[in-house]
Design a protein around this motif. Structure first.
Motif, mmCIF file in Angstrom:
data_model
loop_
_atom_site.group_PDB
_atom_site.id
_atom_site.type_symbol
_atom_site.label_atom_id
_atom_site.label_comp_id
_atom_site.label_asym_id
_atom_site.label_seq_id
_atom_site.Cartn_x
_atom_site.Cartn_y
_atom_site.Cartn_z
ATOM 1 N N ASN A 211 0.706 -1.202 0.022
ATOM 2 C CA ASN A 211 -0.013 -0.076 0.106
ATOM 3 C C ASN A 211 0.913 1.239 0.128
ATOM 4 O OD1 ASN A 211 -2.559 -1.606 0.105
ATOM 5 N ND2 ASN A 211 -2.325 -1.634 2.132
ATOM 6 N N CYS A 212 2.200 0.909 0.181
ATOM 7 C CA CYS A 212 3.046 2.295 0.110
ATOM 8 C C CYS A 212 3.009 3.061 -1.432
ATOM 9 C CB CYS A 212 4.410 1.921 0.405
ATOM 10 S SG CYS A 212 5.709 3.058 0.399
ATOM 11 N N LYS A 213 2.978 4.470 -1.507
ATOM 12 C CA LYS A 213 2.838 5.128 -2.585
ATOM 13 C C LYS A 213 4.444 5.140 -3.135
ATOM 14 C CE LYS A 213 -1.438 6.995 -2.264
ATOM 15 N NZ LYS A 213 -2.343 8.292 -2.183
ATOM 16 N N VAL A 214 4.761 4.842 -4.190
ATOM 17 C CA VAL A 214 6.185 5.086 -4.918
ATOM 18 C C VAL A 214 6.046 6.486 -5.822
ATOM 19 C CG1 VAL A 214 7.593 3.983 -6.277
ATOM 20 C CG2 VAL A 214 6.489 2.565 -5.096
ATOM 21 N N ILE A 215 7.140 7.079 -5.340
ATOM 22 C CA ILE A 215 7.402 8.241 -5.942
ATOM 23 C C ILE A 215 8.617 8.374 -6.978
ATOM 24 C CG2 ILE A 215 7.949 10.862 -5.680
ATOM 25 C CD1 ILE A 215 6.923 10.480 -2.859
ATOM 26 N N VAL A 216 8.346 9.131 -8.118
ATOM 27 C CA VAL A 216 9.602 9.370 -9.062
ATOM 28 C C VAL A 216 9.475 10.851 -8.884
ATOM 29 C CG1 VAL A 216 10.489 9.523 -11.330
ATOM 30 C CG2 VAL A 216 9.237 7.367 -10.786
#
Length: 344
Positions: A211-216
């Motif tokens: 459920n962690c949001k991955v950022i670029v």
């Protein structure tokens, strides 16, 4: 069961699947993937990755009443609800390595804050001008770099999980305006390689924290041309990400112009890619706290106005007395927060 080496496999549609070799291994399972603090509110954030090194060098922090207090408590009292922490592979002195990040993350959790983990995939600073492969990974072919990116991401996040930390966000690379892990992952030379590296970090993150949001995250949040080029390239090469991150470091004389351009860029990113957006780094001159406060209020309001605008993080506000030559902190020479942080 003992983990085996991760195989990053090519797939027919030019997307990447970085996953475990399935011969006798099992995927990381998660009994609870709820972030350590509520992620439902707007992220009033601060990157305080230097805090342990500053404390070891004798720096102390004081609240607005002049009473010495833990930095996380001071920031919490000012409305900060989220902490960003960079992680380096094998840094000089150990600062910002996995153990140091875990120690700071535990303090952030104890203060009731959300946590962002910022992978630089380097032993030192990664930014648009520097994306140096960690010394231990030097000489690897590209398949080896993919394996290391996945395995390292997995190992750090497993360590955090074992320590009771569940981050809300994970950044895959830092200011990757032209890719990461150069030259193999240099986007202008090989966008496909960069997309595959992003997926290695993305898939490793989801294996530990689904459920962690991955950022670029890219530099210069006002530069729509670079953002479109980079994210068009990632999309066409099958990369996965949840949030588009931006840095924004205006001056006191141009912040209104750059804030407006950044707002336009955020709106375009949401419309063009259907992703959320976040300002992962901001900063302005330490000796101009009143103008910095006005800048922060403006960019916070603009980010909140965007459908999908998640938050704004001040980069290293606790710096004062020219720590490491950095002059964009938000604490005064007395070790107390300046008016700038009142914006939160």
């Amino acid at each position: 069961m003992i983990r085996q080496t991760i195989a990053c496999l090519f797939v027919l549609i030019c997307a990447l699947s970085c996953s475990k070799n399935n011969s006798g291994t099992k995927t990381t399972t998660t009994t609870s993937d709820t972030p350590d603090a509520s992620a439902s509110s707007f992220a009033n954030g601060a990157d305080v990755s230097w805090v342990t090194q500053m404390e070891a060098s004798g720096y102390k922090f004081y609240n607005s009443s002049g009473t010495q207090e833990d930095l996380f408590a001071i920031l919490g009292g000012l409305g900060i609800n989220s902490i960003r922490l960079r992680v380096w592979v094998n840094p000089s002195g150990g600062w910002c390595n996995t153990a140091d990040v875990l120690a700071k993350a535990k303090r952030a959790k104890a203060a009731g804050m959300n946590i962002m983990i910022d992978f630089h995939y380097s032993d030192t600073w990664a930014d648009p001008g520097h994306q140096t492969v960690p010394a231990a990974w030097a000489g690897l072919d590209f398949t080896g770099l993919m394996n290391e990116t996945y395995n390292y991401t997995l190992a750090v996040l497993d360590t955090l999980k074992a320590g009771g930390i569940t981050p809300t966000w994970v950044q895959v690379g830092n200011e990757v305006s032209n890719g990461m892990l150069w030259p193999d992952g240099e986007a202008s030379l090989n966008m496909k390689n960069f997309a595959w590296l992003v997926n290695c970090g993305y898939n490793a993150t989801k294996a530990v924290f689904p459920n962690c949001k991955v950022i670029v995250h890219l530099a210069n949040g006002y530069d729509n041309t670079t953002f479109r080029w980079l994210f068009d390239g990632l999309k066409s090469n099958g990369a996965s990400w949840d949030v588009i991150g931006m840095s924004l470091y205006p001056t006191t004389s141009n912040y209104t112009t750059l804030d407006a351009e950044c707002l336009s860029n955020m709106q375009d990113m949401v419309s063009r890619y259907g992703k959320q957006v976040m300002i992962c780094e901001v900063g302005m001159e330490e000796d101009q706290p009143t103008i910095t406060e006005a800048f922060l209020k403006d960019i916070i309001a603009k980010t909140k106005s965007v459908s999908g605008g998640l938050g704004v993080f001040y980069w290293e506000p606790e710096c004062y007395n020219n720590w490491q030559g950095y002059g964009l902190g938000a604490f005064g020479s007395n070790g107390e927060p300046t008016a700038a942080l009142s914006a939160f």
